[in-house]
Write a protein that holds these residues in place. Structure first.
Motif, mmCIF file in Angstrom:
data_model
loop_
_atom_site.group_PDB
_atom_site.id
_atom_site.type_symbol
_atom_site.label_atom_id
_atom_site.label_comp_id
_atom_site.label_asym_id
_atom_site.label_seq_id
_atom_site.Cartn_x
_atom_site.Cartn_y
_atom_site.Cartn_z
ATOM 1 N N PHE A 1 43.428 49.400 38.094
ATOM 2 C CA PHE A 1 44.306 49.385 39.289
ATOM 3 C C PHE A 1 45.135 48.100 39.124
ATOM 4 C CE2 PHE A 1 39.437 50.441 38.577
ATOM 5 C CZ PHE A 1 39.970 51.233 39.703
ATOM 6 N N SER A 2 45.852 48.042 40.186
ATOM 7 C CA SER A 2 47.329 47.643 40.113
ATOM 8 C C SER A 2 46.941 47.098 42.350
ATOM 9 C CB SER A 2 47.905 47.609 40.024
ATOM 10 O OG SER A 2 48.334 48.549 40.170
ATOM 11 N N LEU A 3 47.895 46.283 42.412
ATOM 12 C CA LEU A 3 47.534 45.530 43.987
ATOM 13 C C LEU A 3 48.957 46.218 44.748
ATOM 14 C CD1 LEU A 3 48.180 41.220 42.885
ATOM 15 C CD2 LEU A 3 46.085 43.658 43.498
ATOM 16 N N THR A 4 48.834 46.175 45.685
ATOM 17 C CA THR A 4 49.119 46.611 47.042
ATOM 18 C C THR A 4 50.303 45.888 47.337
ATOM 19 O OG1 THR A 4 48.184 47.120 48.672
ATOM 20 C CG2 THR A 4 47.767 48.386 47.650
ATOM 21 N N PRO A 5 51.052 45.958 47.834
ATOM 22 C CA PRO A 5 52.365 45.277 49.187
ATOM 23 C C PRO A 5 51.187 44.204 49.778
ATOM 24 C CG PRO A 5 53.637 47.280 48.559
ATOM 25 C CD PRO A 5 52.303 47.617 48.081
ATOM 26 N N LEU A 6 50.382 45.142 50.093
ATOM 27 C CA LEU A 6 49.700 44.715 51.782
ATOM 28 C C LEU A 6 48.791 43.052 50.804
ATOM 29 C CD1 LEU A 6 48.102 44.525 54.328
ATOM 30 C CD2 LEU A 6 46.728 45.965 53.542
ATOM 31 N N ALA A 7 48.674 42.942 49.300
ATOM 32 C CA ALA A 7 48.552 42.099 48.909
ATOM 33 C C ALA A 7 48.542 40.263 48.784
ATOM 34 C CB ALA A 7 47.696 42.096 47.393
ATOM 35 N N ASP A 8 50.037 41.148 48.541
ATOM 36 C CA ASP A 8 51.128 40.079 48.684
ATOM 37 C C ASP A 8 50.582 38.940 50.056
ATOM 38 O OD1 ASP A 8 51.954 40.639 46.795
ATOM 39 O OD2 ASP A 8 54.141 42.191 47.622
ATOM 40 N N ARG B 1 48.069 40.146 35.513
ATOM 41 C CA ARG B 1 47.967 40.966 34.860
ATOM 42 C C ARG B 1 49.011 42.044 34.730
ATOM 43 N NH1 ARG B 1 43.530 42.222 31.417
ATOM 44 N NH2 ARG B 1 43.039 40.705 30.687
ATOM 45 N N GLY B 2 49.775 42.221 36.341
ATOM 46 C CA GLY B 2 50.284 43.192 36.801
ATOM 47 C C GLY B 2 48.770 44.870 36.941
ATOM 48 N N SER B 3 48.272 45.236 36.019
ATOM 49 C CA SER B 3 47.138 46.259 36.181
ATOM 50 C C SER B 3 46.545 46.489 34.849
ATOM 51 C CB SER B 3 47.516 47.501 35.816
ATOM 52 O OG SER B 3 48.421 47.607 34.806
ATOM 53 N N ALA B 4 45.374 46.532 35.446
ATOM 54 C CA ALA B 4 43.997 46.391 34.360
ATOM 55 C C ALA B 4 43.400 47.105 34.683
ATOM 56 C CB ALA B 4 43.153 44.784 34.715
ATOM 57 N N SER B 5 42.379 47.871 34.272
ATOM 58 C CA SER B 5 40.816 48.240 34.291
ATOM 59 C C SER B 5 39.315 47.910 34.597
ATOM 60 C CB SER B 5 40.626 49.211 32.000
ATOM 61 O OG SER B 5 40.237 48.743 32.371
ATOM 62 N N ALA B 6 38.865 49.057 35.217
ATOM 63 C CA ALA B 6 37.586 47.590 35.084
ATOM 64 C C ALA B 6 36.695 47.262 34.053
ATOM 65 C CB ALA B 6 36.661 48.805 35.959
ATOM 66 N N ALA B 7 36.861 47.150 33.056
ATOM 67 C CA ALA B 7 36.339 47.451 31.713
ATOM 68 C C ALA B 7 37.032 45.889 31.225
ATOM 69 C CB ALA B 7 36.281 47.918 30.421
ATOM 70 N N ILE C 1 35.806 48.968 44.518
ATOM 71 C CA ILE C 1 35.733 49.628 45.793
ATOM 72 C C ILE C 1 35.931 49.410 46.869
ATOM 73 C CG2 ILE C 1 34.445 51.396 47.136
ATOM 74 C CD1 ILE C 1 33.185 51.954 44.093
ATOM 75 N N VAL C 2 35.299 48.041 47.453
ATOM 76 C CA VAL C 2 35.979 47.258 48.344
ATOM 77 C C VAL C 2 37.455 47.384 48.965
ATOM 78 C CG1 VAL C 2 35.297 45.711 50.180
ATOM 79 C CG2 VAL C 2 33.641 47.147 48.952
ATOM 80 N N LEU C 3 37.592 47.172 47.209
ATOM 81 C CA LEU C 3 40.169 46.716 47.059
ATOM 82 C C LEU C 3 40.345 47.554 48.283
ATOM 83 C CD1 LEU C 3 39.498 44.249 44.931
ATOM 84 C CD2 LEU C 3 39.810 43.555 47.300
ATOM 85 N N VAL D 1 44.854 50.198 43.994
ATOM 86 C CA VAL D 1 45.697 51.174 43.815
ATOM 87 C C VAL D 1 45.518 51.556 42.605
ATOM 88 C CG1 VAL D 1 47.495 51.768 45.459
ATOM 89 C CG2 VAL D 1 47.897 51.349 43.657
ATOM 90 N N GLU D 2 44.690 53.016 42.105
ATOM 91 C CA GLU D 2 44.897 53.228 40.647
ATOM 92 C C GLU D 2 45.491 53.900 40.216
ATOM 93 O OE1 GLU D 2 40.011 54.503 40.795
ATOM 94 O OE2 GLU D 2 41.037 56.297 41.416
ATOM 95 N N ARG D 3 45.750 54.666 39.038
ATOM 96 C CA ARG D 3 46.273 55.193 38.315
ATOM 97 C C ARG D 3 45.882 55.551 36.855
ATOM 98 N NH1 ARG D 3 50.972 53.267 35.377
ATOM 99 N NH2 ARG D 3 50.880 50.651 35.061
#
Length: 214
Positions: free
Chosen positions: A69-76, A21-27, A45-47, A54-56
């Motif tokens: 929420f979206s992924l950080t480079p670490l998730a790659d 998705r790129g980013s998404a909310s918890a809902a 929270i764990v991730l 990260v959240e924005r």
């Protein structure tokens, strides 16, 4: 943790969905997995703690801002990388052309250069302090690492390894972290390895007093 095991977990499925998705909310994520938003938030929270998301705050139309929420480079690191395959191919060619000693010499040189940089950061007076400093260095390099006090010493845990796929075919890769631990913290024993099927890499270093005890 191996990528295939990780993606079988709820957190892994969330990471995979955020990748898509790129980013998404918890809902949004809750609707995708037929879970409650609160259940998804607990996983997020764990991730976030592990540095994978990260959240924005994002405004969707006239309503109040939504946390996405979206992924950080670490998730790659959990996704197959073309450079992993390329590095494995290069090391395979080096081994075939010049023998296993050439691969060992290559990683000996990498270990020397790594130690030259790391020693400046590892200045603690005791084993635990030095291990904590090495943990900081590893996290700065994109490795999710924690340090725990155990009976008679300390335990350094790498919860994932950015080189795990390469290390399966080329165990010499692991010689770098082994030398770094030995020469900055103290002689260690590895009790678990991702490269050989473990969920994480664990290294135990005994304190000087524990080693001296009868």
């Amino acid at each position: 943790m191996h990528a295939d095991r990780f993606f079988q977990s709820t957190r892994g499925r969330i990471v995979e969905e955020l990748r898509r998705r790129g980013s998404a909310s918890a809902a949004d994520l809750a609707a995708s997995f037929n879970l409650s938003p609160n259940a998804v938030r607990q996983q997020l929270i764990v991730l976030e703690r592990d540095g994978l998301v990260v959240e924005r705050s994002v405004r969707r139309g006239p309503t109040k801002p939504t946390l996405e929420f979206s992924l950080t480079p670490l998730a790659d690191r959990y996704f197959p990388q073309a450079y992993d395959r390329m590095l494995s191919a290069v090391l395979r060619e080096l081994r075939e052309q010049h023998g296993p000693e050439a691969v060992e010499r290559l990683f000996d040189g990498i270990a020397e250069r790594t130690l030259a940089k790391v020693r400046e950061r590892i200045t603690g007076d005791d084993t635990h302090e030095r291990a904590a400093q090495l943990g900081d260095v590893l996290r700065e390099q994109g490795v999710s690492a924690t340090v725990n006090l155990i009976e008679g010493g300390v335990e350094l845990r790498e919860h994932h390894c950015p080189y795990s796929e390469v290390a399966k075919e080329n165990p010499e890769v692991c010689s770098v972290i082994h030398r770094v631990i030995d020469e900055t913290i103290g002689e260690h024993a590895q009790t678990e390895s991702i490269a050989t099927g473990g969920r994480e890499c664990r290294f135990e270093v005994r304190t000087a007093s524990a080693v001296a005890a009868p």
